[in-house]
Design an enzyme around this catalytic site. Structure first.
Site, PDB file in Angstrom:
ATOM      1  N   TRP A  16      41.827 -27.674  91.123  1.00 32.65           N
ATOM      2  CA  TRP A  16      40.774 -27.425  90.140  1.00 32.65           C
ATOM      3  C   TRP A  16      41.269 -27.667  88.721  1.00 32.65           C
ATOM      4  O   TRP A  16      40.470 -27.820  87.792  1.00 32.65           O
ATOM      5  CB  TRP A  16      40.253 -25.996  90.277  1.00 32.65           C
ATOM      6  N   ASP A  17      42.598 -27.709  88.546  1.00 30.76           N
ATOM      7  CA  ASP A  17      43.187 -27.992  87.240  1.00 30.76           C
ATOM      8  C   ASP A  17      42.568 -29.244  86.621  1.00 30.76           C
ATOM      9  O   ASP A  17      42.350 -29.315  85.416  1.00 30.76           O
ATOM     10  CB  ASP A  17      44.692 -28.251  87.363  1.00 30.76           C
TER      11      ASP A  17
ATOM     12  N   GLU B 244      45.389 -15.517  92.104  1.00 26.08           N
ATOM     13  CA  GLU B 244      45.889 -15.605  93.475  1.00 26.08           C
ATOM     14  C   GLU B 244      46.675 -14.367  93.896  1.00 26.08           C
ATOM     15  O   GLU B 244      47.182 -14.311  95.018  1.00 26.08           O
ATOM     16  CB  GLU B 244      46.740 -16.873  93.614  1.00 26.08           C
TER      17      GLU B 244
ATOM     18  N   LYS C  13      47.985 -12.765  88.537  1.00 24.50           N
ATOM     19  CA  LYS C  13      48.898 -13.886  88.319  1.00 24.50           C
ATOM     20  C   LYS C  13      48.544 -14.623  87.035  1.00 24.50           C
ATOM     21  O   LYS C  13      49.407 -15.105  86.316  1.00 24.50           O
ATOM     22  CB  LYS C  13      48.843 -14.848  89.511  1.00 24.50           C
ATOM     23  N   GLN C  14      47.243 -14.722  86.757  1.00 26.26           N
ATOM     24  CA  GLN C  14      46.779 -15.541  85.645  1.00 26.26           C
ATOM     25  C   GLN C  14      45.407 -15.059  85.193  1.00 26.26           C
ATOM     26  O   GLN C  14      44.799 -14.189  85.805  1.00 26.26           O
ATOM     27  CB  GLN C  14      46.666 -17.003  86.069  1.00 26.26           C
TER      28      GLN C  14
END
Length: 712
Positions: A327-328, A454, A565-566
């Site tokens: 998806w980046d 994630e 995580k992000q």
């Protein structure tokens, strides 16, 4: 504009293999030292073709229905960088003799890498050696290397030996799950030394390509060894050139006899035009222009532009993440080219349309009856993620891709493309959410999917996913009447092909209105999902925690706590800033900053953008620097595995969406900048509805002005 990496320290040599890679979106060669392999640093000596991969069976100790049966891995093709130099019988090496006047850099204006040095051999012979390399933007199949020699105190004979290596020299970290642990190889099909050609392919994916080579000067011999072709050449003048041409699918051999001077001239002309719109000028106390413009150039070198390839998480600089597209590509790289070169951005979307049928097949693995589900990680369009909880369960990729199509239309007004490709992608990806979602007590819920974080999997009502899906549902209903009115024939064909009824559009409009967007009224923040805020906090102090978590703790340990995580919900704050009041944004980002590890390189730019918009520019700048220097400073200690394309895209996004706060308001471009004290001014270009604009922001003034195409 140049990036220098001059020393021969281990860390520099390892990261230089990624940072100084030569790529053009079709082929990529890592920035290896040309002459030999060395023991004092790990190396991945590889050459890639975008879209060239091998398949492999994925083995599960306990395989359940719907688990991905096979995966894809980008593999190295024949690598022809190796060039051994012998001067008067002595072989050049950085370990023998002495090196002086050493310089190694990337020239982003000419699109070449240059390495120049003076080598004093053990017997005292002094020779200036200059090695220049490029992958051509004009002939996408072509890599060229030119070596110039200046004998400073001798007249000895110089001989060069090229190795066309069939199999890569590669260092594998068995403890890192982000790296492929399989060393898959090409199969040599046919070698024709008289014709200077070699065909090769793969055993399982059944792909085939061909390498042709052209080397000037006097060929002494060409021999075939078990793992390489060896070509010995005697230097006749003062320079040596070899061209390597890779033909694959639609890309044929072209320009193979071109001189290096001709290739550099064409390369310079291409980049002169590119930088007229793509260069970002920043006056700052630090050299931020280097970071921002290097990021753009590295992305350009990795971007698939043929409509059948995309951009991998590591670009064409390394095989980290097995060369997969994530998806980046849509959420972090696409915006860069949407602003700087919409025609290139369109090619990323065309790739997604080209694999729509495979996405339709992919949703059947999950037992879904309708629509299309794009794979979490892929090359050809099939799912390659064996870890469904943190991989293929990230259904938000459907909405991410839809969001990119919508943004493309908003910035270009290209309704014809939406009729041809975009609307079909929007509808088919939305149908999955219509099927798995449900109405309860007047609210539409989407359960048991994974959001961008994630470290929190299989959640209910992930805020980010739900808001994107609502946006997608809304735009389907906006586009439908426009397409029906302006492209009636295409609309009739679409409705028949997709078996689209008015009732389905009405349902999607209802689902958008009723979308469940979880919030915590007491805290005054959005909730990452329905259950996230009910979990306990991470039990270890930051000092006692080992990072990244995924390499140091069992997944179940991670899943039980409020630890991210992000950026997850913060991404929603970034994409939909007008949906929230400032207080909610401020409280939400402050809360999630405390529970986010930033173990992902995607995270810093999102936090930086939102902080900057809030006027909290010190915090925004702090995260911007961490993101902008991710690869140049090797801050994640894995630049050697390849560049971080998403963080590079995020660098640009923070400049545009964060510090300048560029938006579309009432069909007009607007900015309301918040610059940190470290940045004096920002100056860049963007495209909007087929017009070029110059955007300027400083602490004293800001403006947007229409520009004539080709102007600076």
């Amino acid at each position: 504009m140049k990036i220098y990496l001059n020393d021969y320290q281990t860390e520099t040599l390892e990261k230089a293999e990624s940072l100084l890679f030569n790529g053009n979106g079709f082929i990529g060669l890592r920035g290896n030292l040309e002459e030999a392999y060395y023991d004092h640093f790990s190396t991945n000596r590889e050459t890639y073709i975008n879209g060239f991969y091998e398949t492999k069976d994925i083995h599960y100790p306990e395989k359940m229905y719907g688990f991905t049966p096979t995966g894809e891995t980008m593999i190295s093709v024949i690598d022809g960088q190796t060039t051994l130099i012998t001067i008067g019988g002595e072989q050049f090496s950085i370990n023998n003799g002495e090196i002086s006047e050493n310089e190694r850099y990337l020239d982003m204006d000419k699109g070449i890498t240059v390495r120049t040095l003076v080598w004093t051999s053990p017997e005292g012979r002094e020779t200036r050696i200059t090695i220049s390399r490029l992958t051509s933007f004009e002939y996408k199949n072509l890599f060229s290397m030119k070596i110039d020699f200046e004998r400073l105190n001798h007249e000895e004979e110089i001989e060069l030996t090229t190795h066309l290596n069939f199999y890569p020299v590669r260092t594998i970290d068995k403890n890192d799950p982000r790296m492929s642990h399989d060393l898959q190889k090409i199969t040599i099909k046919e070698i024709d030394l008289e014709g200077n050609r070699c065909t090769f392919g793969t055993d399982y994916s059944q792909l085939e390509a061909e390498l042709r080579w052209s080397i000037d000067n006097q060929t002494v011999s060409q021999t075939i060894e078990e793992e390489r072709i060896v070509i010995r050449t005697k230097l006749e003048g003062t320079s040596y050139q070899k061209n390597l041409s890779y033909a694959f699918q639609e890309q044929k051999h072209a320009g193979i006899e071109s001189s290096f001077v001709e290739l550099v001239q064409a390369q310079t002309e291409y980049l002169t035009e590119f930088w007229q719109s793509a260069k970002v000028t920043i006056k700052s106390i630090e050299n931020l222009e280097e970071s921002v413009n290097y990021s753009t150039f590295a992305l350009l070198q990795s971007l698939g532009t043929n409509g059948t390839t995309s951009i991998a998480a590591k670009g064409l600089s390394g095989s980290g993440y097995e060369g997969h597209y994530f998806w980046d590509a849509e959420m972090f790289v696409f915006p860069v080219f949407l602003h700087l070169n919409p025609a290139l951005a369109k090619q990323l979307l065309t790739y997604r349309y080209s694999i729509l049928d495979k996405a339709r097949e992919n949703r059947q693995l999950f037992g879904y009856q309708t629509g299309a589900l794009y794979p979490w990680r892929t090359i050809s369009g099939t799912e390659s993620s064996p870890f469904f909880e943190g991989g293929s369960a990230q259904h938000h990729i459907n909405a991410d891709i839809a969001y990119a199509f919508i943004q493309y239309y908003r910035y270009t007004d290209d309704l014809a493309f939406m009729a041809e490709c975009g609307f079909e992608v929007l509808l088919e990806t939305a149908r999955v959410f219509s099927e798995i979602g449900y109405l309860k007590d007047g609210q539409f819920h989407i359960d048991k999917i994974t959001g961008p974080d994630e470290y929190t999997v299989l959640v209910n009502d992930n805020y980010y996913t739900n808001q994107l899906v609502a946006h997608q549902f809304e735009w389907i209903n906006r586009l439908a009447p426009m397409l029906k009115a302006q492209y009636p024939a295409a609309w009739a064909e679409l409705t028949q092909k997709l078996q689209l009824e008015e009732e389905e559009l009405q349902d999607m409009a209802l689902f958008a209105e009723a979308m469940m967007l979880p919030v915590d009224e007491e805290k005054g923040i959005i909730a990452q999902d329905r259950d996230f805020l009910n979990k306990g906090f991470w039990p270890y102090s930051p000092e006692d925690t080992k990072y990244p978590l995924l390499l140091n703790y069992h997944p179940l340990t991670i899943y039980r706590y409020q630890i991210s995580k992000q950026a997850d919900g913060v991404l929603a704050l970034m994409l939909f800033q007008d949906f929230f009041d400032q207080e909610t944004i401020a409280k939400s980002i402050a809360y999630y900053d405390e529970v986010t590890t930033h173990d992902s390189s995607l995270s810093y730019s999102t936090f930086s953008t939102v902080y900057s918009r809030l006027g909290q520019v010190e915090k925004g700048y702090e995260y911007f620097i961490k993101n902008a220097r991710t690869d140049l400073d090797n801050s994640h200690k894995n630049t050697k595995d390849g560049i971080h394309t998403a963080s590079m895209g995020g660098t640009f996004m923070t400049i545009v969406y964060g510090f300048c706060n560029l938006q579309i308001v009432d069909d007009q471009l607007t900015i309301s900048p918040n610059l940190p004290k470290e940045i004096e001014e920002i100056d860049f270009y963007t495209y909007y509805k087929n017009e070029k604009y110059r955007v300027y922001a400083s602490h004293q003034e800001h403006w947007i002005k229409k520009q004539a195409e080709g102007s600076k």
